[in-house]
Motif scaffolding. Structure first.
Motif, PDB file in Angstrom:
ATOM      1  N   GLN A  33      -6.379  -0.952   7.086  1.00  0.00           N
ATOM      2  CA  GLN A  33      -5.861  -2.328   7.127  1.00  0.00           C
ATOM      3  C   GLN A  33      -5.827  -2.895   8.546  1.00  0.00           C
ATOM      4  OE1 GLN A  33      -5.974  -3.321   4.279  1.00  0.00           O
ATOM      5  NE2 GLN A  33      -5.631  -1.467   3.079  1.00  0.00           N
ATOM      6  N   GLU A  34      -6.802  -2.501   9.348  1.00  0.00           N
ATOM      7  CA  GLU A  34      -6.857  -2.992  10.733  1.00  0.00           C
ATOM      8  C   GLU A  34      -6.981  -4.507  10.798  1.00  0.00           C
ATOM      9  OE1 GLU A  34      -6.667  -1.401  13.747  1.00  0.00           O
ATOM     10  OE2 GLU A  34      -6.012   0.348  12.625  1.00  0.00           O
ATOM     11  N   HIS A  35      -7.524  -5.113   9.744  1.00  0.00           N
ATOM     12  CA  HIS A  35      -7.732  -6.566   9.768  1.00  0.00           C
ATOM     13  C   HIS A  35      -6.416  -7.341   9.755  1.00  0.00           C
ATOM     14  CE1 HIS A  35      -7.222  -5.581   5.544  1.00  0.00           C
ATOM     15  NE2 HIS A  35      -7.054  -6.851   5.249  1.00  0.00           N
ATOM     16  N   ILE A  36      -5.305  -6.678   9.371  1.00  0.00           N
ATOM     17  CA  ILE A  36      -4.017  -7.390   9.386  1.00  0.00           C
ATOM     18  C   ILE A  36      -2.969  -6.724  10.277  1.00  0.00           C
ATOM     19  CG2 ILE A  36      -4.319  -8.447   7.124  1.00  0.00           C
ATOM     20  CD1 ILE A  36      -2.465  -6.326   5.965  1.00  0.00           C
ATOM     21  N   ILE A  37      -3.117  -5.405  10.550  1.00  0.00           N
ATOM     22  CA  ILE A  37      -2.103  -4.750  11.392  1.00  0.00           C
ATOM     23  C   ILE A  37      -2.705  -4.128  12.643  1.00  0.00           C
ATOM     24  CG2 ILE A  37      -0.472  -4.299   9.526  1.00  0.00           C
ATOM     25  CD1 ILE A  37      -1.561  -1.391   9.499  1.00  0.00           C
ATOM     26  N   GLY A  59      -3.229  -6.623  -3.088  1.00  0.00           N
ATOM     27  CA  GLY A  59      -4.340  -5.686  -3.015  1.00  0.00           C
ATOM     28  C   GLY A  59      -4.279  -4.656  -4.122  1.00  0.00           C
ATOM     29  N   PRO A  60      -5.342  -3.853  -4.261  1.00  0.00           N
ATOM     30  CA  PRO A  60      -5.402  -2.842  -5.321  1.00  0.00           C
ATOM     31  C   PRO A  60      -4.337  -1.764  -5.130  1.00  0.00           C
ATOM     32  CG  PRO A  60      -7.560  -3.220  -4.313  1.00  0.00           C
ATOM     33  CD  PRO A  60      -6.561  -3.894  -3.444  1.00  0.00           C
ATOM     34  N   PRO A  61      -4.088  -0.939  -6.149  1.00  0.00           N
ATOM     35  CA  PRO A  61      -3.127   0.155  -6.011  1.00  0.00           C
ATOM     36  C   PRO A  61      -3.550   1.132  -4.918  1.00  0.00           C
ATOM     37  CG  PRO A  61      -3.692  -0.199  -8.326  1.00  0.00           C
ATOM     38  CD  PRO A  61      -4.645  -1.025  -7.520  1.00  0.00           C
ATOM     39  N   GLY A  62      -2.561   1.706  -4.230  1.00  0.00           N
ATOM     40  CA  GLY A  62      -2.829   2.756  -3.259  1.00  0.00           C
ATOM     41  C   GLY A  62      -3.387   2.294  -1.944  1.00  0.00           C
ATOM     42  N   THR A  63      -3.284   0.998  -1.643  1.00  0.00           N
ATOM     43  CA  THR A  63      -3.836   0.489  -0.388  1.00  0.00           C
ATOM     44  C   THR A  63      -2.778   0.294   0.694  1.00  0.00           C
ATOM     45  OG1 THR A  63      -3.699  -1.763  -1.306  1.00  0.00           O
ATOM     46  CG2 THR A  63      -5.822  -0.639  -1.445  1.00  0.00           C
ATOM     47  N   PRO A 167      -9.217  -1.945  -0.176  1.00  0.00           N
ATOM     48  CA  PRO A 167      -9.280  -0.506  -0.463  1.00  0.00           C
ATOM     49  C   PRO A 167      -9.590   0.264   0.807  1.00  0.00           C
ATOM     50  CG  PRO A 167     -10.489  -1.756  -2.120  1.00  0.00           C
ATOM     51  CD  PRO A 167     -10.129  -2.732  -1.040  1.00  0.00           C
ATOM     52  N   LEU A 168      -8.947   1.410   0.988  1.00  0.00           N
ATOM     53  CA  LEU A 168      -9.178   2.199   2.184  1.00  0.00           C
ATOM     54  C   LEU A 168     -10.604   2.731   2.188  1.00  0.00           C
ATOM     55  CD1 LEU A 168      -5.840   4.232   2.432  1.00  0.00           C
ATOM     56  CD2 LEU A 168      -6.421   2.057   3.498  1.00  0.00           C
ATOM     57  N   SER A 207     -11.941   8.693  -4.929  1.00  0.00           N
ATOM     58  CA  SER A 207     -10.642   8.015  -5.021  1.00  0.00           C
ATOM     59  C   SER A 207     -10.770   6.506  -4.993  1.00  0.00           C
ATOM     60  CB  SER A 207      -9.721   8.469  -3.886  1.00  0.00           C
ATOM     61  OG  SER A 207     -10.267   8.125  -2.630  1.00  0.00           O
ATOM     62  N   GLY A 208     -11.935   5.987  -4.586  1.00  0.00           N
ATOM     63  CA  GLY A 208     -12.168   4.549  -4.619  1.00  0.00           C
ATOM     64  C   GLY A 208     -11.217   3.755  -3.746  1.00  0.00           C
ATOM     65  N   GLY A 209     -10.813   4.325  -2.606  1.00  0.00           N
ATOM     66  CA  GLY A 209      -9.940   3.604  -1.694  1.00  0.00           C
ATOM     67  C   GLY A 209      -8.468   3.705  -2.027  1.00  0.00           C
ATOM     68  N   ASP A 210      -8.121   4.501  -3.051  1.00  0.00           N
ATOM     69  CA  ASP A 210      -6.736   4.652  -3.484  1.00  0.00           C
ATOM     70  C   ASP A 210      -6.155   5.915  -2.854  1.00  0.00           C
ATOM     71  OD1 ASP A 210      -4.326   5.123  -4.818  1.00  0.00           O
ATOM     72  OD2 ASP A 210      -5.067   4.337  -6.716  1.00  0.00           O
TER      73      ASP A 210
END
Length: 440
Positions: A33-37, A59-63, A167-168, A207-210
């Motif tokens: 999440q570098e784009h916001i933090i 955002g999606p679950p697990g992000t 998603p991560l 995990s698809g970013g979760d």
């Protein structure tokens, strides 16, 4: 906190799931999440300065929506309250508001209210919060997996900053997995885990970013795998794939198999075989392929292999691409299936791609000049240069068509676009033969 409260909290912390134990407490511990933090970003500055206004995480679950809320809880001087919209009622909100009003009136202290799954609140519940957000009694932090512009009260939206979490990345998930198996305090480090690089990569990919899914799988694998004779727990690819109930598919997204599969997918759509197209789509999705990459390939196929034989194919493909970006997995598999099967079943024509290819070759080899009657005439004195003189406005003529030279003199007899006899292009072909007397 008395001794019993301390023991209860300490026991709860040790017994809580791995994903919960590893949850960061500071901004520096947050992964992704570098784009916001990222340093210098608005949210980073606001958290560091403890100057938050109402915000909604989407955002999606697990992000990391709840994670960021917890980080704020650990860094703010304001009172932090949390409720879950799936179980909280009006009485719960009234209690929070009353306490917030008391803290503000007696001590001048602000209250942050974190509402998880805020989209679950009905309109009346959201309306109840509005005046207290508006007058500063509450600073609202909402978290939602649904598009807030559709699911959250417009008045709350207008008083909040919206931050979309992505998603991560595979690298982010892999980093969290490494932390999980090595951290001696919060993670599984005391179990002496040795994880195969292939198992880690597979889990990070599938995990698809979760992050929560990946960490739950790590914890399950560690707790259910027997120690070897050397006292260590070895997590192999087979062990990890069993824990996530996903068969390992031979599919390297940077290797030959990746290109073979996407090639077969495209050729199946081109060859009008929806069964094969959906099969290769499923294989890519199962292996964790980027859904935006798949959507791009469907759009290209719709233009390249269907074209004007069915102009709706590109519309369907573009709509699908936009939809998967907004919705994410697992629902996006339905959208991609619809688009891929539509393109596969559509009548085919490569006339558009042939036209641009031929035109590009012509541009490369031929120097041309725009005919004078087609040149710009939107300025004074154009007639002195002969620009625009003699141009015939098509809408002034029957059927909105008039015979007129459009190609440059140097290539006046060239034909680039040859409509096929398939689908809607047959209609185009017949119309051109009728109004232009042109035969192909």
């Amino acid at each position: 906190m008395d001794l019993f409260d301390y023991m209860r909290e300490n026991t709860k912390e040790k017994e809580s799931p791995l994903a919960s134990r590893l949850r960061p407490t500071t901004l520096e511990e947050v992964v992704g999440q570098e784009h916001i933090i990222g340093k210098g970003k608005l949210l980073y500055r606001a958290i560091k300065a403890d100057k938050l206004s109402s915000i909604i995480f989407y955002g999606p679950p697990g992000t990391g929506k709840t994670t960021l809320a917890k980080v704020i809880a650990n860094t703010t001087s304001a009172e932090f309250k949390q409720i879950n919209a799936t179980v909280a009622g009006k009485k719960d909100m009234e209690a929070v508001v009353k306490e917030a009003q008391n803290l503000q009136g007696m001590y001048g202290k602000k209250t942050i209210l974190f509402v998880d799954e805020i989209h679950r609140f009905n309109k009346g519940q959201q309306d109840y919060l509005l005046p207290f957000v508006e007058d500063g009694t509450l600073i609202l932090i909402g978290a939602t997996t649904e598009n807030p512009y559709f699911e959250v009260n417009g008045a709350l939206i207008s008083r909040s900053n919206i931050f979309e979490l992505h998603p991560l990345s595979k690298e982010d998930i892999a980093s969290l997995i490494d932390r999980a198996v090595t951290d001696q305090i919060k993670g599984m480090g005391s179990y002496h885990v040795v994880m195969d690089p292939g198992a880690r990569d597979f889990l990070a990919d599938i995990s698809g970013g979760d992050a929560r899914m990946a960490l739950n799988a790590v914890e399950l694998a560690v707790l259910t795998t027997e120690r070897s004779s050397d006292g260590k727990i070895y997590l192999t690819l087979d062990v990890v794939s069993e824990c996530v109930q996903r068969r390992v598919v031979r599919y390297d997204k940077t290797g030959d198999n990746h290109y073979d599969t996407i090639s077969a997918f495209i050729k199946s759509m081109r060859g009008s075989d929806p069964d094969a197209a959906v099969f290769y789509l499923a294989k890519m999705l199962y292996a964790g392929e980027d859904i935006k990459f798949i959507a791009r390939r469907i759009m290209i196929c719709a233009a390249e292999d269907v074209g004007n034989a069915d102009p709706m194919a590109l519309t369907v493909a573009v709509s699908a691409a936009q939809a998967v970006e907004r919705i994410g997995m697992p629902e996006s598999q339905i959208i991609l299936s619809q688009a891929a099967s539509y393109v596969a079943c559509a009548p085919k024509s490569n006339s558009a791609v042939n036209a641009i290819s031929a035109a590009m070759e012509c541009v490369k080899r031929t120097k041309t000049t725009v005919p004078a009657h087609l040149q710009d005439a939107h300025y004074g004195g154009h007639e002195n240069l002969g620009h625009g003189i003699g141009y015939k406005y098509a809408h002034d003529y029957p059927n909105h068509y008039v015979e007129q030279q459009y190609l440059p003199d140097e290539i006046v007899d060239e034909t680039f676009y040859v409509p096929s006899e398939n689908g809607y292009e047959k209609t185009i072909r017949e119309r051109f033969e009728k109004i232009k007397g042109k035969t192909y």
